[in-house]
Design an enzyme around this catalytic site. Structure first.
Site, short mmCIF file in Angstrom:
data_model
loop_
_atom_site.label_atom_id
_atom_site.label_comp_id
_atom_site.label_asym_id
_atom_site.label_seq_id
_atom_site.Cartn_x
_atom_site.Cartn_y
_atom_site.Cartn_z
N CYS A 1 -8.56 -27.44 4.15
CA CYS A 1 -7.34 -26.79 4.63
C CYS A 1 -6.58 -27.71 5.58
CB CYS A 1 -7.67 -25.45 5.28
SG CYS A 1 -8.16 -25.55 7.01
N HIS B 1 -6.95 -21.39 8.81
CA HIS B 1 -8.24 -21.79 8.26
C HIS B 1 -8.92 -20.62 7.55
CE1 HIS B 1 -12.24 -23.44 7.83
NE2 HIS B 1 -12.68 -22.31 8.35
N ASP C 1 -8.57 -6.85 -0.31
CA ASP C 1 -7.68 -7.16 0.81
C ASP C 1 -8.40 -6.76 2.08
OD1 ASP C 1 -7.15 -4.12 0.61
OD2 ASP C 1 -6.08 -4.72 2.42
N ASP D 1 0.86 -1.18 0.00
CA ASP D 1 0.00 0.00 0.00
C ASP D 1 0.90 1.23 0.00
OD1 ASP D 1 0.96 0.19 2.54
OD2 ASP D 1 -0.98 0.06 3.53
#
Lengths: 376, 376
Positions: free
Chosen positions: B311, B340, B271, B89
């Site tokens: 996962c 997870h 994000d 960023d």
């Protein structure tokens, strides 16, 4: 179940066959107090860190989540995801070190939980019942670990009681192993030698408990504040009395140099929170000595923690990155350093075994005893 | 560099080709603020969690370890061990949200470090120099993210300045990319659309910045306290003005339902710290909704967090174990839940892409929009 493969001096190369896998000895047992290695390391990670045995704490697991819960969930191995052997301690050490307001009688100990203060009673029978519920591979007998220094009279009285508790521990575990609903009916039992720093108490205790022909014998009550020389002397005093065909476990030890010195004196098994606790404070063990990763000299250091190390951390991350993570208080700092230290201890034991296999333990000892515990 | 593969309504299936790998879109970028995912998750772990892009924060890394240090250590990808694309960023958001005593002028912003209070100046040129030192794949233009609600006059003035800063950002990055000593001379630049909740400011800004023909365009200044409906309305307002052949990035979003709604409105990149932050507080995202792992109903629950999930956590650990780890304050609790949730977000994006490939995004949307963000 223990097979002595060869000896070099008093140092022993062997293996301990258990229902949950064979442990090559000398070995270090990795401490997962509440069913997890502190520092965000899981049972899956342990497989990549040369771990052979996981050690869990009876006292902590009895309080939370409760041994009945662990039993319902299939025992510690299923609960934590660790498929290899698990040793549980007896709870005695934590009852005497962590709990408040304890009251000790022949029957056992009443104490207040360190979590919420509620009163709990634990004696040999309760300890065996809890460990049976936890379904560990190896249970430890319930004992009193006396403080150091201890008065002779108290040490003697306590040691006598610990021996009586051992007989009760064995009787109760035999009973539990005979019940059809028991999770691991082949649970093994190790007895514990006590006697503080008194030679006569130590040898007398050892002579009496070896008669029980248990699966293994531990030396307890050391590494509790006495000097290293006193500890080595007590090992040398007790060791000749220990049966050769049973594994010997030195509880709560220790620094790499302590382990080398104890292997030299005939010890097979070790456990300690030191590799994980020190890692969480930024201390990384290497073959050159122990590094403090907070030190700013690592800020631009592109080398791994230990260039000789093959652990997943050293293969992938630099000292500079780990230094940055510690300075930034990132949890990942602890995880990486804990993983490295666990691997270091387990691979140190592997190197010890290799040196015994090659009849060169004394050479390995001389090459490493100075460097291995120094601060650099 | 962006290729639009197909559309369903306004939803877009595409790919963004970068010098550090191709990103299949829509995609979620995983936030590693200080160069590490919070919750003891490393770049090595990310590879097993379907992560495509790592996002790092310019402000944090400038303060510690310093962008010059990261440059000396080979840039963020080498420093963190993440081999794929990295987006940084601009630092603007943190300067305006974390720093104290800021003073904003046409040149840039003077502010006090949140770590030790020392004064720092950052303008478009400084932000580009820092991001160039960090060596990220994609740099973000330096902008002001105005608070919500904002007065029209302030929002307009700020938006005009942000546009002027974008021109300066582009000029400076072009200059840096031309220098032989620059780490990544192919560093890409995304511009940021601002304008608070005002339709005319948003569309005017977008029309002017698209003229620069940048590598991508972000919608900033949303998810800062306005309602979801206002956010969706602004996306709908801006989106028709965004070039079709460039990726669109909605900054700081968000909950799974927000992401589904934004994909439906033509957004490609996202994000958010939400999957990792919520995980550290015990909240696990599943296809049935969000679970609070502190809830005692999980104490004896042998199922994985999400029985539909593939996962590494769901394949190996039970809700009961994770519940126990949270109750015991074990760091491993956070790590497992963070892993997870990262996997959940990344595989949700994968399922979105699959549904677009099968021309069934609307079906996928209808099947999941209710359940996916509810608390269960």
């Amino acid at each position: 179940m223990y097979q002595l493969i060869k000896k070099e001096g008093r140092a022993r190369r062997g293996q301990l066959v258990t229902p949950h896998g064979t442990i090559q000895t000398p070995a270090f047992m990795n401490v997962a107090t509440c069913g997890a290695i502190k520092g965000a390391v899981s049972a899956l990670d342990l497989k990549r860190l040369k771990c052979q045995v996981q050690l869990c704490n009876t006292y902590h697991l009895h309080l939370r989540p409760g041994d009945e819960a662990v039993r319902k969930l299939g025992g510690l191995r299923k609960f934590t995801g660790w498929e290899g052997p698990v040793l549980t301690d007896s709870g005695g050490f934590q009852v005497f070190s962590l709990a408040k307001l304890r009251n000790i009688t022949e029957r056992g100990v009443t104490f207040a939980s360190h979590i919420d203060g509620h009163k709990i009673f634990m004696g040999p029978e309760e300890s065996m019942q809890i460990q049976s519920n936890l379904g560990s591979t190896i249970a430890m007998a319930f004992d009193e670990c006396v403080k150091n220094p201890a008065e002779y009279d108290y040490a003697k009285e306590s040691c006598e009681r610990t021996i009586r508790w051992l007989f009760r521990s064995k009787a109760e575990l035999d009973r539990l192993n005979g019940l059809p609903e028991t999770l691991n009916r082949n649970q093994m039992l190790f007895g514990i030698n006590q006697g503080s720093t008194y030679e006569d108490l130590r040898t007398d205790c050892m002579r009496r408990i070896r008669e029980l022909d248990l699966d293994g014998y531990a030396i307890g009550g050391l590494a509790v504040g006495e000097s290293a020389d006193v500890m080595y002397h007590i090992i040398e005093t007790v060791e000749p009395e220990m049966p050769e065909n049973k594994p010997r476990y030195l509880m709560g030890v220790g620094m790499p140099a302590n382990i080398l010195e104890a292997v030299k004196r005939g010890v097979d098994l070790f456990d300690c929170v030191l590799p994980t606790r020190n890692a969480r404070h930024g201390h990384a063990f290497t073959w050159d000595g122990c590094r403090n990763m907070f030190n700013s000299k690592y800020a631009l250091d592109e080398l791994p923690l230990d260039p000789q190390c093959g652990c997943p951390v050293c293969l992938n991350f630099s000292r500079a990155y780990i230094h940055h993570l510690f300075k930034s208080k990132e949890m990942l700092a602890m995880r990486l350093c804990v993983m490295h230290n666990i691997y270091f201890f387990n691979s140190m034991m592997e190197k010890i075994r290799d040196s015994l296999d090659r009849d060169n333990f004394s050479g390995f000892f001389e090459d490493n005893i100075q460097n291995i515990s120094q601060r650099i």
